[in-house]
Design a protein around this motif. Structure first.
Motif, short mmCIF file in Angstrom:
data_model
loop_
_atom_site.label_atom_id
_atom_site.label_comp_id
_atom_site.label_asym_id
_atom_site.label_seq_id
_atom_site.Cartn_x
_atom_site.Cartn_y
_atom_site.Cartn_z
N HIS A 1 0.87 -1.22 0.09
CA HIS A 1 -0.12 -0.02 0.07
C HIS A 1 1.01 1.34 -0.04
O HIS A 1 0.71 2.21 -0.79
N ASP B 1 -12.06 -0.79 1.86
CA ASP B 1 -11.25 0.10 2.66
C ASP B 1 -9.84 0.40 2.05
O ASP B 1 -9.57 1.40 2.01
N LEU C 1 -8.28 4.16 0.88
CA LEU C 1 -7.08 4.70 1.31
C LEU C 1 -6.41 5.27 0.04
O LEU C 1 -5.32 5.77 0.30
N LYS D 1 1.16 4.30 -3.01
CA LYS D 1 1.10 5.62 -2.60
C LYS D 1 2.21 6.60 -3.00
O LYS D 1 2.18 7.51 -3.68
N ASP E 1 -14.61 5.52 8.45
CA ASP E 1 -13.48 5.56 9.44
C ASP E 1 -13.84 5.04 10.63
O ASP E 1 -14.94 5.57 11.27
#
Lengths: 243, 590
Positions: B185, B206, B210, B189, B271
């Motif tokens: 992840h 989720d 993100l 990013k 969240d």
């Protein structure tokens, strides 16, 4: 000896094997094919992996039995008794020659595949300044064989876990063939598409000159062996054509 | 801003298909932008990724109308120009290896070498990429010797090194342990910051929230909704399109179904902190301990064994002795991998559901292989259904044990789903009547009856996965071994799997599943066992274990976490328990 066992130039053994495959067809029977087959077994034992000698024999076993029965039973007289069966002497000689050819082709081919280092093969092509697309196609095709082997073991494990017995009588083995072979073929077809996509995305068909990842030595004696193998194959073909 | 990817009125129809896989799809993605592709199975997300890479319909067959452009080039035609600029990752990493490289390092260097990079640049880029993806320690290993999760990182690294302009990701984190997923992840990013564009097709709402700012909801090949990811997730748009939606939105929806009348409508919280804040106003936490874990002191540090609960706490239903028993088991595939299992002792009883948890490469799949006699311990003993596996093979255990492997393609061969199911029992000498009767039961259990006459390769991949589970259930096994059973499943198919696993456990079958999927673990299983470097380091109720999750243990799913943080006392760790107790509070104040 250590020089032989260590990594040779990746083109040397394939060149020798190609030459041998020509030789085994043209050398005179009955001792020519047998000599080439025995040379293959010795090469495998010296260079390694030695297991290819056994693997080739296992694959050849059923064709050998078939050849002996075919030529022995239907061959011309005179006949000789083998385990109580009257078999043709000439037929047995033919079976021996054809069986040796089969074994020679298998043992030499398996040896070349087992010793192939795909990355070095591509590096050799890159170092020579030639394009690598042909080498890549060849290596990818040859590498499909060990991949099939790995997939075959996974499939065998999965089907055995469902109760399939893969050992036993010939009939039992034949029955086990479809559940083992069909997923292998279907999976290979699916994988071929995925692999094509992967190679393309990673620039295998970019047309740019490939960078060699390692230095591949090409000593004079190996170049001589390769040219010698080529000359031998051409000579054998010429000799056969003139004979 | 120049678009990295542009699609204009794109339609794709596969040969013989009743409807187009994609119809009139138009959108564009710019540099540094991430787009989430959401939709149910068959919505067209995978086809869209393949079209963006230029492979649909070129490799898949079919007809394309409309246009696709990557950096101004048609990826189906200008493949040379775009070499190295596109990265396509799917949930099946093994088929995405080059097949040429002998080591992980060579696999990563394969692309740069093909593109003619200078040797010094390749060396530096490979070393850096291996470090970024946490693969440095595996650099000299053969890719084929790695676990599924490790392979997923290898194929990611092999693309990452090329610094692609466009990432096309199809469930790229399905086999990753929590640590590895977190690392991947973070890498993605960084790629967005570098200016790469990204398309992510996943059921993990989720992860999508993100990573992506914008979402495209597909329904039967058409764009059903488009907008900011968080707005869509907070609305009912995804549910209306048949997609899974966010877990906290599902919690609110389920609470509504259980009678909640306020604070359970869209916009939903996304969240856990927001959800806790929103619901804290109306929730009065009961006094007492949180769930049932206060008494259990877990220490997840180092390789020290944790507190093991007494068997009575973890085994439910009739206990008739261990169905599976590992006694001081050691195992290594070869000298270089000695200690894949290092003194493992484990007991599993009838009706138990055990989640085997731990990092990729911890020895979880190996444990299953030893249980099925596909491999044998180098020391210690394995007893499966009260029989020592020594000298026996998997076919000897097939009448009592079912095994679901990671790759369905490794076993399916029959021309129909029904024939596939019948294969195992026929091998074991069942009568045609017995076979037919059991086929009906299992097809019903896994909701596969409508697909019974279809070819296993013509049905959607998640259903194909269920077929392999069905095959394993045919023999009414005393022990069911599952290797990543929910990887690549959409939420609806996973629910079917969960319900089937619960049903067979109720009937007495013990289930042992290797999984990184927290939802599957808490919904279908009740005990968690954590392996680390081949050693058992934790053995506790799965809800408790996941509530303390992190590192190599998945965390409790967000809905259960929120309810727990609110101080509520659900009956158990499952989603329905959480929804029920929340609904009680959300309706009480009305």
């Amino acid at each position: 000896m250590n020089e032989l066992r260590g990594p040779q130039h990746p083109w040397t053994l394939p060149s020798v094997v190609l030459s041998v495959l020509v030789l085994v067809v043209v050398v005179p029977e009955p001792w020519g094919p047998l000599t080439v087959a025995l040379a293959g077994a010795v090469a495998a034992l010296v260079l390694g992996p030695a297991a290819v000698t056994v693997r080739a024999a296992v694959v050849c076993f059923i064709p050998w039995v078939f050849l002996i029965l075919l030529h022995g039973v239907f061959g011309e007289a005179p006949r000789t008794s083998v385990v109580g069966l009257p078999l043709s002497k000439a037929g047995l000689a033919t079976a021996q020659a054809q069986g040796a050819r089969l074994y020679a082709v298998l043992v030499w081919s398996l040896l070349a595949i087992a010793r192939l280092d795909p990355s070095r093969f591509l590096d050799a092509a890159a170092t020579s300044g030639r394009g690598v697309s042909g080498s890549l196609a060849l290596v990818a095709t040859l590498q499909a064989i060990p991949r099939l082997g790995e997939r075959a073991s996974r499939i065998t494990a999965a089907q055995r876990a469902r109760g399939l017995r893969v050992r036993g009588s010939l009939l039992a083995r034949l029955k086990a063939l479809a559940p083992l072979a069909l997923p292998l073929v279907l999976g290979a077809i699916i994988e071929a598409d995925d692999r094509t996509a992967t190679l393309e995305l990673r620039g295998a068909s970019s047309g740019r000159p490939r960078t060699a990842l390692q230095q591949v030595d090409n000593p004079t004696w190996e170049r001589a062996v390769r040219w010698g193998a080529l000359a031998l194959a051409l000579g054998a073909l010429g000799w056969r054509a003139l004979r | 801003m120049t678009a990295v990817l542009r699609m204009d009125n794109l339609s794709i129809r596969y040969a013989g298909a009743e409807r187009p896989a994609l119809e009139d799809v138009s959108f564009e993605v710019g540099p540094g932008e991430a787009l989430w592709l959401a939709g149910a199975v068959g919505a067209g997300c995978t086809t869209l990724l393949l079209a963006a890479a230029g492979f649909a319909p070129r490799l898949t067959g079919g007809v394309r109308t409309g246009s696709v452009e990557v950096l101004g080039h048609d990826p189906a035609v200008e493949t040379r120009t775009l070499a190295g600029r596109l990265a396509l990752l799917s949930a099946s990493p093994i088929s995405q290896l080059s097949g040429i490289a002998a080591t992980v390092e060579e696999e990563v260097a394969f692309g740069p070498a093909n593109l003619g990079w200078a040797r010094s640049r390749i060396d530096a880029a490979v070393a850096q990429t291996l470090a970024r993806t946490g693969l440095t320690a595996l650099a000299k290993r053969a890719p084929t010797s790695l676990s599924g999760g490790e392979l997923q990182r290898v194929v990611l690294a092999a693309s990452l090194v090329l610094e692609p302009a466009l990432w096309l990701l199809d469930e790229p984190m399905s086999a990753l342990d929590p640590d590895a997923a977190h690392r991947v992840h973070a890498v993605l990013k960084e790629e967005l910051k570098r200016g790469a564009a990204l398309l992510l097709a996943t059921d993990d709402a989720d992860a999508a929230r993100l990573l992506t700012a914008r979402a495209l909801v597909l329904q039967e090949g058409r764009i059903a909704a488009e907008g900011p990811t968080s707005l869509l997730l907070a609305s009912d748009a995804l549910f209306e399109a048949g997609a899974a939606g966010h877990p906290l939105a599902q919690l609110a929806l389920a609470a509504r179904a259980f009678g909640a009348t306020r604070d359970a409508m869209a916009p939903y919280p996304l969240d856990p902190d927001d959800a806790a804040k929103r619901w804290q106003r109306v929730v009065t936490p009961p006094s007492g301990v949180l769930m049932n874990d206060a008494a259990l002191q877990l220490s997840l540090i180092g390789d020290e064994p944790l507190v093991k609960l007494p068997a009575s706490t973890v085994a439910r239903g009739a206990v008739t002795g261990p169905v599976l028993q590992f006694e001081q088991v050691r195992f290594g595939y070869d000298a270089s991998q000695a200690g894949v299992l290092d003194g493992l002792t484990l007991q599993v009883r009838a009706s138990e559901g055990v989640a085997l948890l731990g990092a990729n490469g911890a020895g979880k799949s190996t444990t299953l292989r030893l249980a099925m006699a596909l491999a044998h311990p180098t020391a210690g003993e394995v007893q499966t259904v009260n029989v020592a596996t020594t000298g026996l093979g998997p076919e000897d255990f097939a009448p009592r044990v079912g095994f679901v492997f990671q790759h369905p393609e490794d076993q399916l061969f029959a021309t129909t789903v029904l024939e596939e199911l019948a294969f195992g029992p026929r091998q074991l000498g069942w009568s045609p009547t017995q076979v037919a009767q059991r086929c009906d039961e299992v097809l019903d259990l896994l909701e596969l009856s409508p697909l019974a006459a279809r070819h296993p390769y013509d049905i959607p991949a998640p259903a194909r996965r269920l077929v392999t589970v069905a095959c394993a259930l045919m023999v009414r096994p005393a022990l069911l071994l599952l290797d990543e059973p929910s990887a690549g499943l959409d939420a609806a198919t996973r629910a079917v799997l969960v319900s089937a696993v619960r049903a067979v456990r109720k009937a007495g079958t013990a289930v042992v599943a290797v999984t990184h999927d927290a939802t599957f673990a808490v919904e279908a299983l009740d005990r968690g066992v954590v392996l680390r470097h081949g050693k058992l380091v934790a053995d506790a109720p799965v809800g408790v274990l996941l509530a303390r999750g992190g590192g190599d243990i998945p965390r409790l799913p967000a809905p259960q976490r929120v309810v727990r943080d609110l101080g509520l006392m659900p009956k158990g760790p499952r989603f329905a328990d959480a929804a029920r107790v929340l609904a009680g509070h959300l309706s009480r104040r009305d």
